[in-house]
Design an enzyme around this catalytic site. Structure first.
Site, mmCIF file in Angstrom:
data_model
loop_
_atom_site.group_PDB
_atom_site.id
_atom_site.type_symbol
_atom_site.label_atom_id
_atom_site.label_comp_id
_atom_site.label_asym_id
_atom_site.label_seq_id
_atom_site.Cartn_x
_atom_site.Cartn_y
_atom_site.Cartn_z
ATOM 1 N N ASN A 9 35.633 40.422 42.148
ATOM 2 C CA ASN A 9 34.570 41.367 42.502
ATOM 3 C C ASN A 9 33.759 41.650 41.241
ATOM 4 O OD1 ASN A 9 33.009 43.519 43.300
ATOM 5 N ND2 ASN A 9 34.708 44.976 43.405
ATOM 6 N N TRP A 10 32.522 41.125 41.222
ATOM 7 C CA TRP A 10 31.723 41.241 39.996
ATOM 8 C C TRP A 10 31.023 42.593 39.867
ATOM 9 C CZ3 TRP A 10 28.829 35.915 39.059
ATOM 10 C CH2 TRP A 10 29.784 34.890 39.013
ATOM 11 N N LYS A 11 31.104 43.404 40.915
ATOM 12 C CA LYS A 11 30.474 44.739 40.904
ATOM 13 C C LYS A 11 29.001 44.620 40.452
ATOM 14 C CE LYS A 11 34.973 46.664 39.985
ATOM 15 N NZ LYS A 11 35.751 47.847 39.696
ATOM 16 N N HIS A 95 35.670 49.097 49.507
ATOM 17 C CA HIS A 95 36.101 49.228 48.108
ATOM 18 C C HIS A 95 36.113 50.712 47.733
ATOM 19 C CE1 HIS A 95 36.174 48.976 43.751
ATOM 20 N NE2 HIS A 95 36.714 47.793 43.921
ATOM 21 N N GLU A 97 35.143 52.248 45.233
ATOM 22 C CA GLU A 97 33.892 52.782 44.661
ATOM 23 C C GLU A 97 32.895 53.086 45.773
ATOM 24 O OE1 GLU A 97 33.352 49.573 41.877
ATOM 25 O OE2 GLU A 97 35.144 50.283 40.820
ATOM 26 N N GLU A 167 44.484 48.451 46.956
ATOM 27 C CA GLU A 167 44.018 48.767 45.603
ATOM 28 C C GLU A 167 44.255 50.246 45.316
ATOM 29 O OE1 GLU A 167 40.912 45.762 44.169
ATOM 30 O OE2 GLU A 167 39.834 47.261 45.324
ATOM 31 N N GLY A 173 40.209 49.580 37.190
ATOM 32 C CA GLY A 173 39.384 49.717 35.994
ATOM 33 C C GLY A 173 39.984 50.644 34.951
ATOM 34 N N SER A 213 43.552 46.451 37.868
ATOM 35 C CA SER A 213 43.884 46.047 36.500
ATOM 36 C C SER A 213 44.797 44.820 36.426
ATOM 37 C CB SER A 213 44.492 47.226 35.717
ATOM 38 O OG SER A 213 43.551 48.278 35.614
ATOM 39 N N GLY A 234 38.733 42.798 39.335
ATOM 40 C CA GLY A 234 37.464 43.362 38.892
ATOM 41 C C GLY A 234 37.113 42.863 37.497
ATOM 42 N N GLY A 235 37.419 43.683 36.495
ATOM 43 C CA GLY A 235 37.025 43.379 35.113
ATOM 44 C C GLY A 235 37.362 41.967 34.649
HETATM 45 C C1 PEP Z 1 38.371 46.172 41.705
HETATM 46 O O1 PEP Z 1 37.322 46.704 41.390
HETATM 47 O O2 PEP Z 1 38.543 45.789 42.879
HETATM 48 C C2 PEP Z 1 39.406 46.040 40.683
HETATM 49 C C3 PEP Z 1 40.609 45.710 41.065
HETATM 50 O O3 PEP Z 1 39.014 46.268 39.399
HETATM 51 P P1 PEP Z 1 39.909 46.030 38.067
HETATM 52 O O4 PEP Z 1 40.560 44.688 38.209
HETATM 53 O O5 PEP Z 1 38.910 46.066 36.946
HETATM 54 O O6 PEP Z 1 40.892 47.141 38.013
#
Ligand code: PEP
Length: 251
Positions: A9-11, A95, A97, A167, A173, A213, A234-235
């Protein structure tokens, strides 16, 4: 045997040029065998070019959101038909967010899921508890309600196009990961919850991804748990080397 899936997920990261650069890097570095299903979710404006770029690869393209309506006066929104028209196969819905900053409720997400399935999009349905829910011991209850409210109305056949992504919000994050044991405990609970409503045919075949994470150094241990079928990243999905290492950890 369920196929492992790793989705990035590139957000709201990567402009057009940066998207192209990252896709090129991924094409070079990701394993090209079919053992793991790989998905990337760039921003809306880069979806069409990403689909074109990845045409002859094993990498699928997902959107990060979509509107529940077929079309109309919804300034700034994107419909399922628009996603399909540029070759997008998958959409991430729910998600944390979107739930937190854009007030997406379980019932709104139910409508989005229905619209996505009607258009034959695969849905990566995200859900998970906040830290306060885990601290108060309410996390199983909350997760069960998220599933019931948004997905329990589905027909058995719909589940062929659903991927679940657990999640925990406190792990997204933050650098704080659920331990492999915490992830397995919740994934097993999720599978049992799906089993009690839809039976083994659905519960044993639905993929349940872990997100929060996931990094190159913890992916293999998390993915080795029996009810963890891969990850939503994510990151670490923004760096080709890291994402490639995580994908390899799922094989
Ligand atoms: C996400 O945004 O779905 C996520 C899992 O982010 P991260 O891996 O950065 O925690």
């Amino acid at each position: 045997m369920r196929q492992k899936i790793v989705a990035g997920n590139w957000k709201m990261h990567k402009n057009a040029e940066e998207t192209e650069d990252l896709l090129n890097d991924l094409i070079d570095k990701l394993p090209s065998d079919a053992e793991v299903h790989i998905i990337v979710a760039p921003t809306f404006v880069n979806l069409a070019s990403a689909v074109e770029h990845l045409e002859f690869t094993n990498i699928n393209v997902a959107a990060q959101n979509m509107h529940q309506a077929e079309g109309g006066a919804f300034t700034g929104e994107i419909s399922a038909d628009m996603l399909k028209s540029v070759g997008v196969s998958t959409v991430i819905l729910g998600h944390s967010e979107r739930r937190a900053y854009f007030h997406e409720s379980n019932s709104l997400l139910k409508s989005k899921v229905d619209t996505a399935l009607k258009h034959e999009l695969v849905v990566i349905f995200c859900f998970g508890e906040e830290l306060k829910d885990r601290q108060s011991g309410n996390h199983f209850n909350l997760v069960e309600n998220q599933l019931k409210d948004s997905l329990f109305h589905l027909a058995e056949k719909d589940w062929a196009n659903i991927i679940l992504a657990y999640e925990p919000v406190w792990a997204i994050g933050t650098g704080e990961t659920a331990s492999p044991e915490q992830a397995q405990e919740m994934h097993e609970f999720i599978r049992n919850t799906i089993d009690s409503k839809f039976g083994k045919n659905v519960s044993e075949n639905v993929a349940i991804l872990y997100g929060g994470s996931v990094k190159p150094d913890n992916a293999r241990e998390i993915f080795s748990k029996p009810d963890v079928d891969g990850g939503l990243i994510g990151g670490a999905a923004l760096k080709a080397d890291d994402f490639a290492t995580i994908v390899s950890a799922a094989i």
